[in-house]
Design an enzyme around this catalytic site. Sequence first.
Site, PDB file in Angstrom:
ATOM      1  N   LYS A   3       1.908   2.057  -5.118  1.00 53.96           N
ATOM      2  CA  LYS A   3       2.408   1.411  -6.415  1.00 53.96           C
ATOM      3  C   LYS A   3       1.320   1.684  -7.896  1.00 53.96           C
ATOM      4  O   LYS A   3       1.973   2.148  -8.590  1.00 53.96           O
ATOM      5  CB  LYS A   3       2.513  -0.120  -6.453  1.00 53.96           C
ATOM      6  CG  LYS A   3       3.516  -0.417  -5.221  1.00 53.96           C
ATOM      7  CD  LYS A   3       3.659  -1.943  -5.020  1.00 53.96           C
ATOM      8  CE  LYS A   3       2.264  -2.708  -4.445  1.00 53.96           C
ATOM      9  NZ  LYS A   3       2.053  -2.238  -2.992  1.00 53.96           N
ATOM     10  N   ASP A  33       0.827  -1.264   0.034  1.00 50.88           N
ATOM     11  CA  ASP A  33      -0.068  -0.021   0.092  1.00 50.88           C
ATOM     12  C   ASP A  33       1.057   1.182   0.144  1.00 50.88           C
ATOM     13  O   ASP A  33       0.347   2.390   0.561  1.00 50.88           O
ATOM     14  CB  ASP A  33      -1.014   0.001   1.329  1.00 50.88           C
ATOM     15  CG  ASP A  33      -1.815  -1.435   1.134  1.00 50.88           C
ATOM     16  OD1 ASP A  33      -2.282  -1.791   0.153  1.00 50.88           O
ATOM     17  OD2 ASP A  33      -2.292  -1.635   2.215  1.00 50.88           O
ATOM     18  N   GLN A  62       1.842  -6.416  -3.532  1.00 50.32           N
ATOM     19  CA  GLN A  62       2.366  -6.737  -2.123  1.00 50.32           C
ATOM     20  C   GLN A  62       3.962  -5.982  -1.898  1.00 50.32           C
ATOM     21  O   GLN A  62       4.041  -4.733  -2.567  1.00 50.32           O
ATOM     22  CB  GLN A  62       2.713  -8.200  -1.774  1.00 50.32           C
ATOM     23  CG  GLN A  62       1.212  -8.897  -1.714  1.00 50.32           C
ATOM     24  CD  GLN A  62       0.525  -9.309  -2.854  1.00 50.32           C
ATOM     25  OE1 GLN A  62       0.903  -9.716  -3.750  1.00 50.32           O
ATOM     26  NE2 GLN A  62      -0.879  -8.629  -3.105  1.00 50.32           N
ATOM     27  N   GLY A 109      -4.608  -4.405  -3.634  1.00 51.04           N
ATOM     28  CA  GLY A 109      -5.567  -3.201  -3.866  1.00 51.04           C
ATOM     29  C   GLY A 109      -4.912  -2.025  -4.384  1.00 51.04           C
ATOM     30  O   GLY A 109      -4.086  -1.439  -3.274  1.00 51.04           O
ATOM     31  N   HIS A 110      -5.033  -1.703  -5.604  1.00 53.94           N
ATOM     32  CA  HIS A 110      -4.055  -0.355  -6.166  1.00 53.94           C
ATOM     33  C   HIS A 110      -4.834   0.859  -6.530  1.00 53.94           C
ATOM     34  O   HIS A 110      -5.899   0.396  -7.190  1.00 53.94           O
ATOM     35  CB  HIS A 110      -3.103  -0.804  -7.372  1.00 53.94           C
ATOM     36  CG  HIS A 110      -1.980  -1.967  -6.905  1.00 53.94           C
ATOM     37  ND1 HIS A 110      -1.202  -2.246  -7.824  1.00 53.94           N
ATOM     38  CD2 HIS A 110      -1.852  -2.395  -5.645  1.00 53.94           C
ATOM     39  CE1 HIS A 110      -0.474  -3.458  -7.190  1.00 53.94           C
ATOM     40  NE2 HIS A 110      -0.811  -3.385  -5.738  1.00 53.94           N
TER      41      HIS A 110
HETATM   42  P1  GDP Z   1      -0.742   0.260  -3.430  1.00 54.34           P
HETATM   43  O1  GDP Z   1      -1.366  -0.955  -3.273  1.00 54.34           O
HETATM   44  O2  GDP Z   1       0.654   0.189  -3.401  1.00 54.34           O
HETATM   45  O3  GDP Z   1      -1.030   0.615  -4.856  1.00 54.34           O
HETATM   46  O4  GDP Z   1      -1.330   1.456  -2.644  1.00 54.34           O
HETATM   47  P2  GDP Z   1      -2.695   1.572  -2.184  1.00 54.34           P
HETATM   48  O5  GDP Z   1      -3.676   2.219  -3.585  1.00 54.34           O
HETATM   49  O6  GDP Z   1      -3.332   0.470  -1.369  1.00 54.34           O
HETATM   50  O7  GDP Z   1      -2.486   2.628  -1.121  1.00 54.34           O
HETATM   51  C1  GDP Z   1      -2.258   3.905  -1.432  1.00 54.34           C
HETATM   52  C2  GDP Z   1      -3.058   5.049  -1.063  1.00 54.34           C
HETATM   53  O8  GDP Z   1      -2.343   6.435  -0.918  1.00 54.34           O
HETATM   54  C3  GDP Z   1      -4.188   5.290  -2.026  1.00 54.34           C
HETATM   55  O9  GDP Z   1      -5.351   5.674  -1.465  1.00 54.34           O
HETATM   56  C4  GDP Z   1      -3.705   6.215  -2.985  1.00 54.34           C
HETATM   57  O10 GDP Z   1      -4.576   7.237  -3.730  1.00 54.34           O
HETATM   58  C5  GDP Z   1      -2.866   7.268  -2.029  1.00 54.34           C
HETATM   59  N1  GDP Z   1      -1.493   8.119  -2.369  1.00 54.34           N
HETATM   60  C6  GDP Z   1      -0.790   7.414  -3.458  1.00 54.34           C
HETATM   61  N2  GDP Z   1       0.395   8.542  -3.401  1.00 54.34           N
HETATM   62  C7  GDP Z   1      -0.183   9.493  -2.686  1.00 54.34           C
HETATM   63  C8  GDP Z   1       0.541  10.940  -2.180  1.00 54.34           C
HETATM   64  O11 GDP Z   1       1.608  11.109  -2.539  1.00 54.34           O
HETATM   65  N3  GDP Z   1      -0.075  11.456  -1.426  1.00 54.34           N
HETATM   66  C9  GDP Z   1      -1.262  11.245  -0.922  1.00 54.34           C
HETATM   67  N4  GDP Z   1      -2.022  11.920   0.192  1.00 54.34           N
HETATM   68  N5  GDP Z   1      -2.012   9.912  -1.386  1.00 54.34           N
HETATM   69  C10 GDP Z   1      -1.262   9.013  -1.935  1.00 54.34           C
HETATM   70  P1  IMO Z   2      -1.052  -4.039  -2.270  1.00 52.57           P
HETATM   71  O1  IMO Z   2      -0.466  -4.560  -3.504  1.00 52.57           O
HETATM   72  C1  IMO Z   2      -0.915  -4.747   2.160  1.00 52.57           C
HETATM   73  C2  IMO Z   2      -1.094  -9.048   3.599  1.00 52.57           C
HETATM   74  C3  IMO Z   2      -2.177  -9.389   4.271  1.00 52.57           C
HETATM   75  C4  IMO Z   2      -1.737 -10.447   5.256  1.00 52.57           C
HETATM   76  C5  IMO Z   2      -0.439 -11.058   4.477  1.00 52.57           C
HETATM   77  C6  IMO Z   2      -0.784 -12.293   3.693  1.00 52.57           C
HETATM   78  O2  IMO Z   2      -2.170  -3.553  -2.264  1.00 52.57           O
HETATM   79  O3  IMO Z   2       0.308  -3.657  -1.549  1.00 52.57           O
HETATM   80  P2  IMO Z   2      -2.489 -13.179   1.557  1.00 52.57           P
HETATM   81  O4  IMO Z   2      -3.925 -12.856   1.483  1.00 52.57           O
HETATM   82  O5  IMO Z   2      -1.674 -12.392   0.627  1.00 52.57           O
HETATM   83  O6  IMO Z   2      -2.291 -14.483   2.062  1.00 52.57           O
HETATM   84  O7  IMO Z   2      -2.221 -12.303   3.058  1.00 52.57           O
HETATM   85  O8  IMO Z   2      -0.105 -10.048   3.417  1.00 52.57           O
HETATM   86  N1  IMO Z   2      -1.101  -8.307   2.154  1.00 52.57           N
HETATM   87  C7  IMO Z   2      -0.868  -7.203   1.707  1.00 52.57           C
HETATM   88  N2  IMO Z   2      -1.084  -6.055   2.645  1.00 52.57           N
HETATM   89  N3  IMO Z   2      -1.155  -4.619   0.530  1.00 52.57           N
HETATM   90  C8  IMO Z   2      -1.231  -5.709  -0.041  1.00 52.57           C
HETATM   91  O9  IMO Z   2      -1.178  -5.329  -1.372  1.00 52.57           O
HETATM   92  C9  IMO Z   2      -1.251  -7.257   0.459  1.00 52.57           C
HETATM   93  N4  IMO Z   2      -1.551  -8.234   0.062  1.00 52.57           N
HETATM   94  C10 IMO Z   2      -1.233  -8.998   0.948  1.00 52.57           C
HETATM   95  O10 IMO Z   2      -2.794  -8.384   4.982  1.00 52.57           O
HETATM   96  O11 IMO Z   2      -0.950  -9.538   6.183  1.00 52.57           O
HETATM   97 MG    MG Z   3      -2.864  -1.606  -1.569  1.00 48.26          MG
END
Ligand code: GDP
Ligand code: IMO
Ligand code: MG
Length: 427
Positions: free
Chosen positions: A16, A13, A225, A42-43
């Site tokens: 990415k 998170d 991840q 979840g991106h």
């Molecule tokens: P990912 O799984 O690595 O793609 O990240 P997620 O989407 O799960 O979580 C990142 C969160 O941070 C999302 O809600 C993005 O919209 C938000 N985000 C990403 N870059 C920035 C930033 O530079 N500033 C802020 N405020 N939010 C950001």
């Molecule tokens: P993105 O791509 C954050 C975590 C789960 C759990 C562990 C194992 O959005 O960064 P799984 O279902 O993969 O066997 O769970 O890994 N986990 C993540 N945490 N971001 C993710 O994906 C994750 N994908 C798995 O919460 O701790």
């Molecule tokens: Mg994510």
Amino acid sequence: MPAIVVLGAQWGDEGKGKATDLLATTDQIDFVVRTSGGHNAGHTIVINGEKYATHLLPSGILTPGATSVIANGVVVSPEALFRELDGLSERGVELAELKVSANAHVIASYHATIDKVSERFLGKNLIGTTGRGIGPAYADKVNRVGVRIADLFDESILRQKIEAALDVRNHLLTKVYNRRAIEVEAIVEELLAYADRLEPMVCDTSLLLNNALDAGRTVLFEGAQATMLDVDHGTYPFVTSSNPVAGGVCVGAGVGPTRIDRVIGVIKAYTTRVGSGPFPTELFDADGLKLQELGGEIGVSTGRTRRCGWYDAVVARYASRVNGLTEFFLTKLDILDAWDRIPVCVAYEVDGQRVDEMPMTQTEFHHAKPIYDYFEGWRTDISGCRTFEDLPKNAQIYVKALEELSGAKIWGVGVGPGREQTIVVHP
Ligand code: GDP
Ligand code: IMO
Ligand code: MG
């Protein structure tokens, strides 16, 4: 720059999705490729204020000029795949072309069932998985009883493979977990229902990508991840069941390491983690809650709140080393606008000793206490800054200090969720 890897440098998170979307739209990327994990990811991508979430699909699906690829290392739930595609189509999004590897392993409904019951059996030692069947699908792959995408196009092979997969599993389900046995025919039917819709998308994605690289096309590998969730290099057993590190990209795509030009580690200006496991800089105080609230730290896939803590430069240096990072993309710097003083973990204290590198054993990591350096905050809204010089002096000092501490240059800085809310530091 034909082959670029974008991956998570912390526990997931990091942003990415945003980094991938930014590169896909500004660097004329031809292919955006997922190489590991499944719909546990979840991106988030924010385009013109509109928010989209991708799970199994590469974020490139929102960039029609680029081809999206789900490569062999991904575990694919056909149900999740079409739910996601249909969900985006219903929002009127123009979708990119999608290719799926014939060798990718399939997640069927029984994998999610087993994921959930095995977590229940772990009791207080649970991993906190996403419950999507990721671990059981990878376990079947390694146990050589997995079903691959290509098997969906040969009914008799599919039936044989599901019989083999369910044989031992049904003994476990009925005799250990006290659950009903899963019927082979029900699973054959479940998977065959997707075969016709899937078939035109399926190809040899390793050949496709290597041919593309030979022709000088650009390929972006979008990590899911993260490094600290890697089954080899993360905080085992509190990890996912795949290799999200840079090396996993080569295995997961059938592309050799000599072809990769850039490896970008996405890292937040603080740290978050979902699920169980050690996290040295985790905060249990008002600052932790404030990071969670201001950062909107709620999971995109599962809706769980994320545990929050300060930036950990030991983790950053470790990510830099095990991935061979060429650069970092630092996200969410804007969230730190609200602090007068910002701690950064520069090393750990483990059993009375200062440790500058990731401890070798899990026990030591569990005992690691952060040693902090403190930086002056900037107390200014930076979400409108577009160049490094636009940033307040203290924010510049913070970014430069992280660069010094973390083992690779900082290529870009995120100052908001939007595509345009980005500062390129080193083009
Ligand atoms: P990912 O799984 O690595 O793609 O990240 P997620 O989407 O799960 O979580 C990142 C969160 O941070 C999302 O809600 C993005 O919209 C938000 N985000 C990403 N870059 C920035 C930033 O530079 N500033 C802020 N405020 N939010 C950001
Ligand atoms: P993105 O791509 C954050 C975590 C789960 C759990 C562990 C194992 O959005 O960064 P799984 O279902 O993969 O066997 O769970 O890994 N986990 C993540 N945490 N971001 C993710 O994906 C994750 N994908 C798995 O919460 O701790
Ligand atoms: Mg994510």
